[in-house]
Design a protein around this motif. Structure first.
Motif, mmCIF file in Angstrom:
data_model
loop_
_atom_site.group_PDB
_atom_site.id
_atom_site.type_symbol
_atom_site.label_atom_id
_atom_site.label_comp_id
_atom_site.label_asym_id
_atom_site.label_seq_id
_atom_site.Cartn_x
_atom_site.Cartn_y
_atom_site.Cartn_z
ATOM 1 N N THR A 102 0.833 -1.205 0.000
ATOM 2 C CA THR A 102 0.000 0.000 0.000
ATOM 3 C C THR A 102 0.868 1.256 0.000
ATOM 4 O OG1 THR A 102 -1.793 -1.126 1.166
ATOM 5 C CG2 THR A 102 -1.776 1.271 1.267
ATOM 6 N N HIS A 103 1.928 1.239 0.804
ATOM 7 C CA HIS A 103 2.814 2.412 0.852
ATOM 8 C C HIS A 103 3.502 2.635 -0.495
ATOM 9 C CE1 HIS A 103 5.534 5.442 2.455
ATOM 10 N NE2 HIS A 103 6.492 4.819 1.780
ATOM 11 N N ILE A 107 0.808 5.350 -1.653
ATOM 12 C CA ILE A 107 1.204 6.530 -0.873
ATOM 13 C C ILE A 107 2.467 7.188 -1.422
ATOM 14 C CG2 ILE A 107 1.790 7.385 1.432
ATOM 15 C CD1 ILE A 107 -1.071 6.288 1.190
ATOM 16 N N GLN A 108 3.493 6.369 -1.645
ATOM 17 C CA GLN A 108 4.797 6.884 -2.068
ATOM 18 C C GLN A 108 4.748 7.731 -3.354
ATOM 19 O OE1 GLN A 108 7.992 4.008 -3.056
ATOM 20 N NE2 GLN A 108 9.062 4.853 -1.285
ATOM 21 N N PHE A 111 3.105 11.158 -1.843
ATOM 22 C CA PHE A 111 3.583 11.810 -0.619
ATOM 23 C C PHE A 111 4.949 11.267 -0.226
ATOM 24 C CE2 PHE A 111 -1.051 11.284 -0.366
ATOM 25 C CZ PHE A 111 -1.459 12.619 -0.344
ATOM 26 N N THR A 113 6.209 10.601 2.649
ATOM 27 C CA THR A 113 6.100 10.260 4.065
ATOM 28 C C THR A 113 6.805 8.935 4.329
ATOM 29 O OG1 THR A 113 3.958 9.241 3.589
ATOM 30 C CG2 THR A 113 3.947 11.503 4.442
ATOM 31 N N THR A 115 7.555 5.070 5.581
ATOM 32 C CA THR A 115 6.729 3.856 5.562
ATOM 33 C C THR A 115 6.149 3.554 6.930
ATOM 34 O OG1 THR A 115 8.741 2.543 5.906
ATOM 35 C CG2 THR A 115 7.970 2.787 3.640
ATOM 36 N N THR A 118 2.832 5.201 7.330
ATOM 37 C CA THR A 118 1.798 4.490 6.577
ATOM 38 C C THR A 118 1.336 3.242 7.317
ATOM 39 O OG1 THR A 118 2.698 5.250 4.461
ATOM 40 C CG2 THR A 118 1.229 3.350 4.395
ATOM 41 N N TYR A 122 -2.343 2.579 8.843
ATOM 42 C CA TYR A 122 -2.971 1.436 8.176
ATOM 43 C C TYR A 122 -3.468 0.412 9.206
ATOM 44 C CZ TYR A 122 -3.160 -2.547 4.879
ATOM 45 O OH TYR A 122 -3.549 -3.638 4.122
ATOM 46 N N SER A 274 -4.039 3.300 -6.947
ATOM 47 C CA SER A 274 -3.837 3.603 -5.531
ATOM 48 C C SER A 274 -5.039 3.165 -4.702
ATOM 49 C CB SER A 274 -3.597 5.105 -5.331
ATOM 50 O OG SER A 274 -2.445 5.518 -6.026
ATOM 51 N N ALA A 278 -4.994 -0.029 -2.033
ATOM 52 C CA ALA A 278 -5.365 0.224 -0.638
ATOM 53 C C ALA A 278 -6.527 -0.662 -0.203
ATOM 54 C CB ALA A 278 -5.713 1.701 -0.454
#
Length: 428
Positions: A102-103, A107-108, A111, A113, A115, A118, A122, A274, A278
């Protein structure tokens, strides 16, 4: 609730709990490497990622108990140890991997951010679903799965009906075996014995108490889930083969899936993917943690405290392991898979054949043969493979990490013949 509607809802929920991180990222790369051999690879992949897992659901329909019932004919101690190992592996590897995927894919790209952030958010959300146990099947089946299926079918349909074509021939000498072993990485056989128990308990919580009623509902739900899995897997494999010339040969699993979504759905494809990643990963994590918590709740006298404690521990492990990258988690999973998968497959098969062919003695001999002859398969990840060459070369199919198959089959046949002969002698 309308019976037909409930069957479809349960089938969708099963599909969704099976369909997680590995199910998304593994098939496209298989097709990408297989090229014109994609159909053979797809059939191999279906054996360990569709047929065996759905047989696990059918075994649950027959047993209507818990995972403990799968191995109790071997011995109570064996079954307890097996259950604990399965659940430890499930919450330590496939569940955290869903957060990692998912990250990397949802996400990656948007963003920067870490891991760890996340995986923390999560698994806090996973815990919310796990603690609302009675609503899990309904929420997953009604709302999440239709979205997953719709987005996947869009990617597959556009990919198949595009102008892309397979440019080269596959070079694998054993495409069927490649598919079978890659199917291990989905963890779907393990998932089958875990989420099948989740389905049983969910049906009980919804007031389904009749044995035959539940058996029919579970079987039909399993057929729906299995059909959906095969269609999606085959579709992703063929799309991977069709677009093989679009990407570099050393592309990794997550990058290939991201690239395919971009090629088929355009710039909006990344956003669609995405959402898909998720949802698919989240529902699998919920199914695994819920199943594990259910087991330990039963182990400690139906204790709700044990259920909550297990759910929290599972999510904490998920946060920690899920903060690592997907490739690392896949690599460390291989020895565990080679150890537990053959035994799991055998237990599933023995619990689906008629009882007259699966006595306690048959269970004992077949499981023992499977364990002994699968030892080289997981040892090669822990020691120098050259040290094992004399053993591997002397066992049929061991070169393909399937050395346990023929000994298990021989043990099954010979033990049944021995019992039949012994019965005939005692009757005379």
């Amino acid at each position: 609730m309308n019976r037909t509607k409930e069957i479809w809802m349960s089938g969708f929920a099963l599909f969704s709990m099976f369909f997680g991180a590995g199910n998304l990222i593994l098939p496209p790369l298989l097709g990408f490497k297989a090229l014109d051999q994609w159909l053979i690879v797809a059939l191999g992949f279906a054996i360990t990622a569709v047929v065996i897992p759905i047989m696990a659901i059918y075994a649950h329909a027959k047993l209507q108990g818990t995972l403990y019932d799968f191995g109790k004919k071997v011995s109570p101690l064996f079954s307890t140890v097996y259950c604990v190992l399965i659940y430890i592996i499930a919450i330590a590897l496939p569940a955290p991997r869903t957060a990692s995927v998912t990250h990397e894919m949802a996400i990656q790209p948007f963003f920067e951010t870490p891991t760890l952030l996340t995986s923390t958010i999560y698994f806090l959300l996973v815990l919310v679903f796990v603690l609302n146990r009675s609503k899990v099947l309904s929420i997953i089946g009604k709302f999440l799965t239709p979205l997953i299926v719709l987005i996947l079918l869009l990617i597959i349909s556009i990919g198949i009906f595009s102008d892309a074509s397979i440019a080269n021939s596959g070079v694998s000498g054993a495409p069927l075996v490649d598919g079978i072993l890659e199917g291990y990485q989905t963890f779907d056989a393990v998932g089958g014995v875990v989420v099948g128990a989740v389905l049983i308990i969910s049906l009980n919580l919804r007031g389904h108490n009749g044995f035959e009623e539940k058996k029919e509902l579970i079987k039909k739900s399993g057929l729906i889930a299995g059909t959906g899995l095969f269609v999606i897997y085959a579709g992703l494999i063929v799309v991977g083969a069709l677009y093989s010339s679009y990407f570099p040969s050393d592309i990794d699993r997550t990058a290939l899936l991201a690239g395919l979504s971009l090629e088929t759905l355009g710039s909006i494809g990344r956003t669609f993917l995405s959402v898909l990643v998720a949802l698919a990963c989240f529902t699998t994590a919920v199914g695994i943690i819920t199943g594990t918590a259910d087991y330990f709740k039963g182990l400690f006298g139906n204790s709700q405290k044990a259920y909550i404690t297990t759910g929290v521990i599972g999510c904490v492990i998920g946060i920690i392991v899920g903060s690592y990258n997907v490739g690392f988690i896949i690599d460390i999973a291989l020895p565990a898979l080679m150890f537990i998968y053959p035994i799991t497959i055998i237990l599933i098969l023995l619990n689906t054949v008629p009882s007259k062919w699966a006595s306690p003695l048959v269970f004992k001999t077949v499981v023992l043969a499977t364990f002994i002859f699968s030892i080289p398969d997981f040892l090669k990840f822990l020691v120098n493979p050259k040290q094992l060459e004399p053993i591997v070369n002397s066992i049929p199919l061991a070169q393909h990490s399937l050395g346990w198959v023929l000994p298990a089959l021989a043990a099954f046949i010979l033990t049944n013949l021995f019992q039949k002969t012994s019965t005939a002698r005692s009757d005379s």
